[in-house]
Design a protein around this motif. Structure first.
Motif, PDB file in Angstrom:
ATOM      1  N   ALA A  68       4.930  14.551   0.975  1.00  0.00           N
ATOM      2  CA  ALA A  68       3.960  13.528   1.101  1.00  0.00           C
ATOM      3  C   ALA A  68       3.852  13.138   2.713  1.00  0.00           C
ATOM      4  CB  ALA A  68       3.963  12.382   0.675  1.00  0.00           C
ATOM      5  N   ARG A  87       0.127   5.019   2.766  1.00  0.00           N
ATOM      6  CA  ARG A  87       0.112   6.524   2.469  1.00  0.00           C
ATOM      7  C   ARG A  87      -1.187   6.924   3.018  1.00  0.00           C
ATOM      8  NH1 ARG A  87       4.344   8.606   2.826  1.00  0.00           N
ATOM      9  NH2 ARG A  87       3.560  10.289   1.529  1.00  0.00           N
ATOM     10  N   ARG A  88      -2.197   6.185   3.107  1.00  0.00           N
ATOM     11  CA  ARG A  88      -3.663   6.845   3.768  1.00  0.00           C
ATOM     12  C   ARG A  88      -3.735   6.951   5.209  1.00  0.00           C
ATOM     13  NH1 ARG A  88      -5.187   1.967   0.372  1.00  0.00           N
ATOM     14  NH2 ARG A  88      -4.742   2.762  -1.621  1.00  0.00           N
ATOM     15  N   ASN A 105       4.495   5.593  -2.438  1.00  0.00           N
ATOM     16  CA  ASN A 105       3.408   6.575  -3.399  1.00  0.00           C
ATOM     17  C   ASN A 105       2.337   5.579  -3.618  1.00  0.00           C
ATOM     18  OD1 ASN A 105       5.084   8.837  -3.596  1.00  0.00           O
ATOM     19  ND2 ASN A 105       5.923   8.117  -5.632  1.00  0.00           N
ATOM     20  N   ASP A 106       1.141   5.944  -3.393  1.00  0.00           N
ATOM     21  CA  ASP A 106       0.058   5.081  -3.659  1.00  0.00           C
ATOM     22  C   ASP A 106      -0.081   3.557  -2.911  1.00  0.00           C
ATOM     23  OD1 ASP A 106      -0.924   6.872  -5.226  1.00  0.00           O
ATOM     24  OD2 ASP A 106       0.275   6.162  -7.038  1.00  0.00           O
TER      25      ASP A 106
END
Length: 61
Positions: free
Chosen positions: A2, A55-56, A50-51
């Motif tokens: 990621a 992360r965006r 995660n999420d």
């Protein structure tokens, strides 16, 4: 693997090292440090990778 991307508008290429002068550089350094602590498991109070909103893709400034 990621990845996370943040774009800091209206700053020069090497702004990251200018935290003593630029607020955006301070924010960038803090954000990078948070991700490193999370990746190495050294900050149990940090939100999960995660999420998480971190992360965006983001645009700062």
């Amino acid at each position: 693997m990621a990845a996370m991307s943040t774009r800091y508008r209206r700053v020069m290429h090497d702004f990251f090292r200018l935290a003593g002068v630029l607020d955006k550089a301070e924010h960038a350094q803090q954000e990078a440090a948070l991700h490193l602590r999370q990746a190495f498991g050294e900050d149990p109070d940090a939100p999960p990778l995660n999420d998480s909103p971190m992360r965006r893709h983001k645009v700062a400034g």
